[in-house]
Write an enzyme that holds these catalytic residues in place. Structure first.
Site, PDB file in Angstrom:
ATOM      1  CG  ASP A 141       6.295 -18.288  27.445  1.00  0.00           C
ATOM      2  OD1 ASP A 141       5.933 -16.861  28.150  1.00  0.00           O
ATOM      3  OD2 ASP A 141       5.092 -17.458  25.828  1.00  0.00           O
ATOM      4  CB  VAL A 169       3.971 -17.384  30.730  1.00  0.00           C
ATOM      5  CG1 VAL A 169       4.082 -18.206  31.362  1.00  0.00           C
ATOM      6  CG2 VAL A 169       1.936 -16.750  30.314  1.00  0.00           C
ATOM      7  CG  ASP A 170       9.817 -18.572  29.980  1.00  0.00           C
ATOM      8  OD1 ASP A 170       9.307 -19.394  30.785  1.00  0.00           O
ATOM      9  OD2 ASP A 170       9.255 -19.607  29.227  1.00  0.00           O
ATOM     10  CG  LEU A 171      10.132 -12.235  29.338  1.00  0.00           C
ATOM     11  CD1 LEU A 171       9.216 -10.975  28.389  1.00  0.00           C
ATOM     12  CD2 LEU A 171      11.340 -11.499  29.534  1.00  0.00           C
TER      13      LEU A 171
END
Length: 397
Positions: A141, A169-171
């Protein structure tokens, strides 16, 4: 029992960490059957703590409910056969291995899976994608935040760039993966065919740079850090009050006039420097000084509810503890509880087919036997897999 919107959809989840697991948790929240396949060492996030409990870490819990878990050593051919058996009844395969890993094992989508399972939807979550000079590089991320330019616009102008406090970003990549899967499921209704899609952290991070990218495309000016302030709207910023910080999110001239009227400073709204957003943007420093002086001795928490009731966007900054116990959070069922498990709720509210919690996050290998029996394996075969350590009951360190 209320029917769920994804009842009958089966997902095999080979992903670990955050983006992939979040996507399958969302699908599971809405009724899809999720089989989480963990590697011999387990999902890395089981060790990402403290805090910990018997299943692992709170971090792991946050994105792994509504799943059943089988632990397989995918380096063994027998595990590939088990995977194929699971995929016979599956609609979706989610994985986030390094690009080329499935191909190295001889079970790549184009070479093998697409031919064996023509209706299978394959979702690959990657760091930088499978094309371009960074293709196949590992992605995290914060690395995506940095390389995409997203980090460069976050923070105060007189300090270095800073990582956004949540793994945004991951989410968001996990959410994009859900969108991609639903798009492919919808298209399959007419074509009868599956397909492969790729969702990368880097692409997602670039897509989040709004309105800064749009501004740059139009005027070519360097985009700078503005702290909590908005680059296009004023006042849209954080202000100190007598009991904490208050965010004002003024989106138009009417709201600005209403704010000044309530604060009993109508003259500010009538000041030629501040009558329109364009003028306020040119004179934002002067306006900020005026508002700081007005707000400094006021009760920010009380002001939040007063302004919101008047249609003026504002919010006192709360702690995570405050937020998780706030009446609005509780009213929106945004905290789920099951015994000792507590997690954030389901944000998508469907009227006829609402999401729901069915299972707590599974322990490592918790459902090995159940999943293999459902796939048609005999007790003797299941015991053989265990003895060969094709399936595992405890993570290998």
């Amino acid at each position: 029992m209320t029917k769920s919107s994804l009842d009958g959809i089966k997902v095999v989840d080979l992903s670990r960490v955050l983006g992939g697991p979040l996507s399958t948790q969302i699908l599971g929240d809405h009724g899809a059957q999720i089989i989480k396949v963990e590697p011999p060492a387990g999902d890395e996030t089981r060790g990402w703590g403290p805090p910990y409990h018997e299943r692992g870490s709170a971090y792991y819990d946050g994105v792994n409910r509504n799943k059943k878990c089988i632990a397989l050593d995918m380096r063994q051919t027998e595990a590939h056969e088990i995977l194929f058996r699971l995929l016979e009844q599956a609609d979706v395969l989610v994985e986030n291995f390094k690009v080329g890993t499935l191909e190295k094992w001889g079970i790549g989508f184009e070479d093998v899976l697409q031919e064996k399972f023509p209706k299978l939807i394959h979702c690959r979550v990657t760091g930088f994608g499978s094309t371009g000079p960074y293709a196949g590089f590992p992605g995290y991320d914060a690395v995506a935040q940095a390389t995409s330019g997203l980090m460069s616009i976050n923070g105060d102008p007189d300090r270095p760039p800073i990582r956004i406090g949540v793994p945004i970003v991951d989410l968001t990549t996990g959410m994009n993966a859900v969108i991609a899967i639903l798009l492919a499921l919808n298209e399959r209704n007419s074509s009868g065919l599956g397909q492969s899609m790729e969702v990368s952290l880097y692409d997602t991070a670039v897509s989040l740079i709004h309105p800064h990218a749009a501004n740059w495309f139009l005027d070519g000016k360097p985009q700078v850090r503005t702290g909590s302030a908005h680059p296009n709207i004023t006042p849209y910023d954080l202000f100190p009050t007598a009991n904490g910080h208050l965010f004002l999110g003024i989106g138009n001239d009417r709201q600005f006039a209403g704010l000044c009227g309530y604060l009993e400073h109508e003259e500010v709204a009538k000041d030629a420097r501040f009558t329109t957003n364009a003028n306020r943007a040119k004179n934002r420093a002067a306006l900020r000084k005026i508002l700081e002086k007005i707000l400094a001795d006021l009760d920010g928490k009380a002001l939040t509810e007063i302004l919101l009731k008047k249609g003026i966007p504002a919010g006192a900054v709360q702690t995570v503890e405050d937020s998780m116990q706030h009446p609005q959070t509780i009213a929106r069922e945004m905290v789920l509880e099951d015994g000792e498990y507590r997690g954030t709720g389901i944000p998508i509210k469907l009227s006829r087919t609402p999401g729901k919690m069915q299972f707590k996050p599974p322990q490592y290998g918790e459902n090995n036997t159940e999943i293999l029996l459902d796939a048609g394996y005999s007790d003797k075969e299941i015991q053989r897999f265990k003895e060969m350590q094709v399936t595992l009951d405890k993570p290998k360190k």
